[in-house]
Scaffold this active site. Structure first.
Site, PDB file in Angstrom:
ATOM      1  N   ARG A  66      19.313  17.397  12.993  1.00  0.00           N
ATOM      2  CA  ARG A  66      20.344  16.964  12.142  1.00  0.00           C
ATOM      3  C   ARG A  66      19.806  17.643  10.595  1.00  0.00           C
ATOM      4  NH1 ARG A  66      21.584  11.097  12.466  1.00  0.00           N
ATOM      5  NH2 ARG A  66      19.503  10.898  12.877  1.00  0.00           N
ATOM      6  N   ASN A 104      24.285  12.631  15.702  1.00  0.00           N
ATOM      7  CA  ASN A 104      23.555  12.396  17.086  1.00  0.00           C
ATOM      8  C   ASN A 104      24.725  11.729  18.073  1.00  0.00           C
ATOM      9  OD1 ASN A 104      20.991  13.384  16.637  1.00  0.00           O
ATOM     10  ND2 ASN A 104      20.202  11.265  16.447  1.00  0.00           N
TER      11      ASN A 104
END
Length: 99
Positions: free
Chosen positions: A22, A40
């Protein structure tokens, strides 16, 4: 909307959580001038939405297919979305709710 601007959703499968995917995605998006978010998913995948000029989005998707060094990307499912005119790129702690 600005002509030539596109938005995509990508769902990335593989070993993509716990490997800085990320944050690395955010850095790539910032470098490319792309807006959107990355999060996520509870099922172990990572989801992102990105908006910007087609060449920048294509570059981010190429990066997404490899990810950061510790990631093992198995697949990336991509869907086109209508542009929203967003600004900035955020790392979310969990997937945004469906609209």
């Amino acid at each position: 909307m600005t002509p030539g601007v596109v938005r995509v959703r990508a769902v990335v499968s593989g070993r993509v959580q716990g490997v800085w995917y990320r944050e690395s995605c955010r850095q790539q998006a910032d470098r490319l001038g792309v807006s959107g978010w990355v999060a996520n998913r509870p099922d172990g995948r990572v989801e992102l939405e990105a908006e910007g000029p087609r060449p920048a989005i294509d570059a981010l998707l190429r990066w997404a297919r490899a990810g950061p060094p510790r990631a093992v990307v198995e697949s990336v499912a991509i869907a086109d979305l209508p542009p929203e005119g967003g600004r900035g790129f955020a790392v979310l702690s969990r997937r945004m709710p469906s609209r």
